[in-house]
Write a protein that holds these residues in place. Structure first.
Motif, PDB file in Angstrom:
ATOM      1  N   UNK A 472       0.863  -1.184   0.000  1.00  0.00           N
ATOM      2  CA  UNK A 472       0.000   0.000   0.000  1.00  0.00           C
ATOM      3  C   UNK A 472       0.895   1.228   0.000  1.00  0.00           C
ATOM      4  N   UNK A 473       1.013   1.849  -1.184  1.00  0.00           N
ATOM      5  CA  UNK A 473       1.892   3.009  -1.293  1.00  0.00           C
ATOM      6  C   UNK A 473       1.113   4.292  -1.569  1.00  0.00           C
ATOM      7  N   UNK A 474      -0.133   4.319  -1.106  1.00  0.00           N
ATOM      8  CA  UNK A 474      -0.891   5.565  -1.128  1.00  0.00           C
ATOM      9  C   UNK A 474      -0.504   6.350   0.125  1.00  0.00           C
ATOM     10  N   UNK A 475       0.152   7.494  -0.035  1.00  0.00           N
ATOM     11  CA  UNK A 475       0.610   8.231   1.149  1.00  0.00           C
ATOM     12  C   UNK A 475      -0.530   8.657   2.063  1.00  0.00           C
ATOM     13  N   UNK A 476      -1.740   8.815   1.502  1.00  0.00           N
ATOM     14  CA  UNK A 476      -2.865   9.216   2.339  1.00  0.00           C
ATOM     15  C   UNK A 476      -3.230   8.140   3.352  1.00  0.00           C
ATOM     16  N   UNK A 751       0.691 -10.932   6.753  1.00  0.00           N
ATOM     17  CA  UNK A 751      -0.520 -11.314   6.016  1.00  0.00           C
ATOM     18  C   UNK A 751      -1.670 -11.571   6.980  1.00  0.00           C
ATOM     19  N   UNK A 752      -1.412 -12.305   8.050  1.00  0.00           N
ATOM     20  CA  UNK A 752      -2.472 -12.641   9.004  1.00  0.00           C
ATOM     21  C   UNK A 752      -2.953 -11.400   9.761  1.00  0.00           C
ATOM     22  N   UNK A 753      -2.043 -10.486  10.056  1.00  0.00           N
ATOM     23  CA  UNK A 753      -2.405  -9.278  10.809  1.00  0.00           C
ATOM     24  C   UNK A 753      -2.940  -8.179   9.911  1.00  0.00           C
ATOM     25  N   UNK A 754      -2.862  -8.375   8.592  1.00  0.00           N
ATOM     26  CA  UNK A 754      -3.355  -7.359   7.662  1.00  0.00           C
ATOM     27  C   UNK A 754      -2.497  -6.103   7.645  1.00  0.00           C
ATOM     28  N   UNK A 755      -1.184  -6.270   7.777  1.00  0.00           N
ATOM     29  CA  UNK A 755      -0.266  -5.126   7.761  1.00  0.00           C
ATOM     30  C   UNK A 755       0.409  -5.066   6.392  1.00  0.00           C
ATOM     31  N   UNK A 756       0.039  -4.126   5.534  1.00  0.00           N
ATOM     32  CA  UNK A 756       0.701  -4.033   4.231  1.00  0.00           C
ATOM     33  C   UNK A 756       2.048  -3.328   4.345  1.00  0.00           C
ATOM     34  N   UNK A 822       2.126   4.039  13.194  1.00  0.00           N
ATOM     35  CA  UNK A 822       1.520   2.897  13.875  1.00  0.00           C
ATOM     36  C   UNK A 822       1.841   1.593  13.148  1.00  0.00           C
ATOM     37  N   UNK A 823       1.771   1.617  11.816  1.00  0.00           N
ATOM     38  CA  UNK A 823       2.081   0.393  11.064  1.00  0.00           C
ATOM     39  C   UNK A 823       3.547   0.027  11.205  1.00  0.00           C
ATOM     40  N   UNK A 824       4.425   1.045  11.267  1.00  0.00           N
ATOM     41  CA  UNK A 824       5.844   0.772  11.476  1.00  0.00           C
ATOM     42  C   UNK A 824       6.059   0.121  12.833  1.00  0.00           C
ATOM     43  N   UNK A 825       5.397   0.663  13.869  1.00  0.00           N
ATOM     44  CA  UNK A 825       5.525   0.076  15.190  1.00  0.00           C
ATOM     45  C   UNK A 825       5.009  -1.350  15.242  1.00  0.00           C
ATOM     46  N   UNK A 826       3.862  -1.593  14.593  1.00  0.00           N
ATOM     47  CA  UNK A 826       3.285  -2.945  14.620  1.00  0.00           C
ATOM     48  C   UNK A 826       4.163  -3.943  13.887  1.00  0.00           C
ATOM     49  N   UNK A 827       4.677  -3.551  12.700  1.00  0.00           N
ATOM     50  CA  UNK A 827       5.502  -4.485  11.939  1.00  0.00           C
ATOM     51  C   UNK A 827       6.838  -4.724  12.631  1.00  0.00           C
TER      52      UNK A 827
END
Length: 854
Positions: A472-476, A751-756, A822-827
């Motif tokens: 997911x490379x949409x900056x929004x 994939x399981x956590x839905x983190x792109x 948040x996604x960076x922290x989760x991954x």
């Protein structure tokens, strides 16, 4: 050498600490005085890439169109929105000199407000002309008196015609219905809705949406976290001062690239305010839990602060200005450097349990940690530095700073940290430092083969899913969707004609642009292709004749010689009461007239305040209505030569030849498949294109390429480094194998956590490699030294608490309102957890299968 250095620092502890603090103070002053922040997001991707060069060419050709705020004004009606945008455009530069350099409405909009009738079909134009002529008496009355008094007088005039048999009450039912809506609300004590004059004049729903745009520009401070903060604040403050507030039916919102960038950094800063205290508290609490000594914790914290200041000073000298990604070096440094400190301190505590002499214990810790800690620091640095050769300049800068920070941390752990331990004199250990996990070690020995096979199966599954890793490379999608700029942008994106996701290209001439636009318009993926010739209507002669005829009839009506001054409150009450009496007298048996009369009498009985409220609801939009009508009847023959200069400026470059072509998508380009179809179709006709869809697609490829280069480069470099330092291929493979397994298992977890994978969390892989190498090296060195119970060794305790402190630093990012952070922290937290599991479970199982090393 390490032992001698540590011993020297022990003997000269006070001098080392004083000198370190003095140097830290000087470096801190240097960093604070010279380290700046550059929040220009355009610098995050290399400007040497082809798509960036096209962007730069178009931006230079239309430099005036960059760095502007888009102000979106929604009003209760089209007339009130028109009045609002005009008032805001006049007030902004006057109220905020030095902050607002200019506020102008889009040239295309103003052009259409004058010449829009020329773009209608003859049949549509004829219908509008007929209705305008029919409304001449009403228009004449309100032109002379553009107030509620004039409006009610025009209704009174119509009623006089009804009384003489020239019309019937049903002929004015639409007008009475519009006047009764606010009257009924005020009579009942409710907030009224303004009269929709455009809908009344057109005989149906208003075609002109009650929305207006204003483009605002002013000076920007890219050294601040929010460069356009003053400009945005000025717009909101002026809107409030003018009464353009939700309580009165208005909504003023700001978007555009500047506002989106500011909203992005504001959310990041808000996330830091949340995550930084959480991270600090968690790290301190875990350190206390892990080392069980306030003195040791103090030594580690002081070492971290000194190392962080030193890394900031290096960043000042190396890059001078941090970008929005490299500012994360502080979190990265604390999260990883704390591992080195914990490893050294744990080794010292273990030696202190075995030896009475603290100096001898420190020498023993230095001897045991010199090789693994040095190797771990260099390998972690390599993981960071692996991003440097990529075109993702935002992360490459972070890699440089954080990579060198690892070396700074290593130096501090063998100099300042021993000196602090010498001065603080922590108490000796009363029990072994290791964990009581002998049962777990025995279980690993018994089940080594199935554990290794299970690890291989997980790795194969991860390898199979790797090509399907969600992207997911949409900056929004990295920003808070509730932020004003983001929500407004997404609102505008719902309507293709707003063009927020358009593509643009340059043609060498106007004629070439017209031909290119015609080709592009024929593509099924294209909603519309526009150029400067799009604004030249067809069949002008016939339409101009019709407009000229109605202008001759309505011109004197709309431009009276004298306009009456605004009525007083008492005059408004009198006019309302008079019309109520006329309605009852002339149309007593007409239900709409009777109902309106009752509501008007109630308003008159309430007095001037209610009358003023009715004036605002029924007549506030009349001046804008009249102004719009006058403007539309001034339409003139249009050609390329007679187009307004400000219009040409938006479409023809400053050289007078190159012409912009704008292509609007027919589909939702936020969908990856549809975006690629749109780009492929347009680029087949016009290869050199730019715009948000191209930026999303090409920047995504840059990030993926950076991901691959950094990952493979880090693996290769770390493998070579290990071989050079340990001179054993097997040891190198043992260090790298759990890393590869951890990376592939992270793919499954994501994939399981839905983190792109996105622009922010792409740093997880090289970071994972660096951290994982550090953990694995400690275990491999232990195995080489004859350790068989790996989980109950002091190393496991150190790695566990190191992982917990690092994980808490990364995990705290997951609570940030900024979705990218948040996604960076989760991954990062997910990958760290999997890496630790691989190190604690799979690696010892491999050791048991191999047996004792030679």
């Amino acid at each position: 050498m390490a032992v001698r250095l540590v011993d020297w620092c022990w003997r000269h502890a006070l001098a080392v600490v004083v000198a370190s603090l003095a140097v830290t103070a000087a470096l801190g002053w240097y960093a604070a005085a010279h380290l700046s922040l550059d929040t220009d997001e355009s610098k995050l991707i290399s400007s040497d890439l082809p798509f960036r060069k096209v962007e730069k060419t178009i931006d230079q050709a239309f430099a005036h169109a960059t760095d502007r705020l888009a102000v979106v004004i929604d009003g209760p009606t089209a007339e009130l929105a028109e009045d609002a945008v005009e008032r805001l455009a006049r007030a902004l530069p006057a109220a905020h000199k030095g902050i607002v350099h200019g506020a102008a409405r889009p040239a295309e909009e103003m052009y259409f407000r004058k010449n829009g009738l020329l773009f209608l079909s003859p049949a549509e134009l004829e219908q509008i002309v007929e209705r305008l002529v029919q409304a001449q008496p009403l228009l004449g009355s309100i032109a002379k008196d553009p107030s509620l008094r004039g409006l009610l007088a025009s209704v009174d005039l119509v009623l006089q015609g009804i009384s003489h048999g020239q019309a019937a009450p049903k002929d004015i039912e639409p007008l009475l219905a519009q006047l009764d809506k606010p009257a009924a609300a005020i009579a009942a004590g409710r907030t009224p809705e303004p009269v929709d004059w455009q809908g009344l004049m057109s005989g149906g729903p208003a075609k002109d949406a009650p929305r207006r745009f204003l483009m605002v520009h002013g000076p920007l401070d890219y050294g601040a976290l929010e460069p356009a903060a003053d400009l945005i604040g000025a717009v909101h403050a002026t809107a409030r001062d003018l009464g353009l507030v939700p309580e009165k039916g208005y909504r003023v919102r700001i978007t555009g690239s500047l506002a989106l960038a500011d909203a992005n950094f504001a959310t990041v800063a808000e996330g830091v305010e949340i995550s930084a205290p959480l991270s600090f508290l968690a790290v301190v609490a875990l350190l206390f839990w892990g080392v069980r000594s306030a003195r040791v914790v103090a030594a580690i914290i002081i070492s971290l602060i000194v190392g962080l200041v030193g890394t900031a000073a290096f960043a000042t000298a190396a890059v001078g200005s941090l970008n929005p990604i490299s500012v994360a070096f502080a979190v990265m440094f604390v999260g990883i450097a704390v591992d080195f400190g914990i490893q050294f301190v744990t080794a010292y505590r273990n030696e202190r349990f075995l030896k009475d002499d603290p100096r001898a214990a420190l020498r023993g810790a230095a001897a045991s940690m010199a090789a693994p800690l040095t190797l771990a620091a260099i390998a972690t640095a390599v993981g960071f530095l692996s991003f440097m050769p990529t075109d993702y300049t935002g992360v490459s800068q972070l890699g440089l700073i954080a990579g060198c920070g690892m070396i700074i941390a290593l130096v501090i752990d063998f100099t300042l940290l021993p000196a602090l331990l010498a001065l603080l004199r922590p108490l000796p250990e009363k029990e072994p430092v290791g964990l009581r996990l002998q049962g777990a070690d025995a279980a690993l020995r018994r089940h080594a083969r199935p554990i290794v096979l299970a690890g291989c199966a997980v790795g194969l599954a991860g390898a199979a899913l790797l090509p399907l890793m969600p992207l997911d490379f949409d900056p929004l999608h990295l920003q808070d969707p509730k932020a004003e700029a983001v929500a407004t942008f997404m609102d505008l994106a719902k309507e293709p004609d707003n063009g927020v996701y358009h593509l643009a290209t340059l043609a060498p001439s106007v004629e070439a642009a017209r031909a290119l636009a015609d080709k592009l318009s024929d593509l099924p993926e294209v909603h519309r292709a526009m150029t400067v010739t799009t604004f030249i209507p067809e069949g002008q002669d016939e339409k101009l004749a019709m407009i000229g005829d109605v202008a001759m009839v309505l011109g004197p009506t709309l431009n009276p010689a004298r306009v009456l001054p605004a009525p007083s409150p008492d005059e408004l009450v009198a006019a309302i009461g008079k019309l109520a009496g006329q309605l009852e007298a002339i149309a007593p048996d007409h239900p709409p007239s009777r109902v309106l009369a009752g509501h008007l009498k109630a308003i008159a009985a309430k007095g001037p305040r209610a009358a003023a409220e009715y004036q605002n609801a029924a007549a506030a939009g009349l001046p804008a209505l009249l102004s719009g009508l006058r403007r539309s009847l001034e339409a003139e023959a249009v050609s390329l030569d007679t187009l307004p200069a400000e219009m040409k400026r938006e479409w023809i470059a400053t050289d007078g030849h190159r012409t912009r072509v704008q292509i609007l998508p027919k589909f939702d380009v936020q969908d990856e498949e549809q975006r690629r179809r749109f780009i492929a179709a347009v680029s087949a006709v016009a290869p050199e294109i730019a715009g948000a869809p191209i930026s999303m697609e090409e920047a995504g490829r840059v990030v993926i390429r950076a991901f691959a280069i950094a990952g493979l480069g880090a693996l290769a470099a770390i493998g070579l480094l290990l071989w050079l330092m340990v001179r054993r291929v097997l040891d190198s493979v043992l260090v790298l194998a759990p890393l590869v397994l951890g990376a592939l298992a992270t793919v499954i977890g994501a994939r399981l956590a839905g983190i792109p994978l996105n622009f922010a969390n792409v740093i997880a892989l090289p970071l994972l490699l660096g951290i994982g190498v550090a953990f694995n090296i400690y275990f491999v060195v232990n195995w080489r030294n004859g350790v068989t119970d790996h989980l109950s060794s002091p190393t496991t305790r150190a790695v566990l608490f190191s992982a917990l402190t690092t994980g808490s630093a990364f995990g705290s990012l997951a609570v940030s309102p900024h979705l990218g952070t948040a996604s960076m922290g989760m991954l990062l937290f997910l990958s760290l957890s999997i890496t630790v599991a691989s190190t604690f479970v799979v690696l010892p199982a491999i050791f048991h299968l191999i047996g004792k090393p030679k």
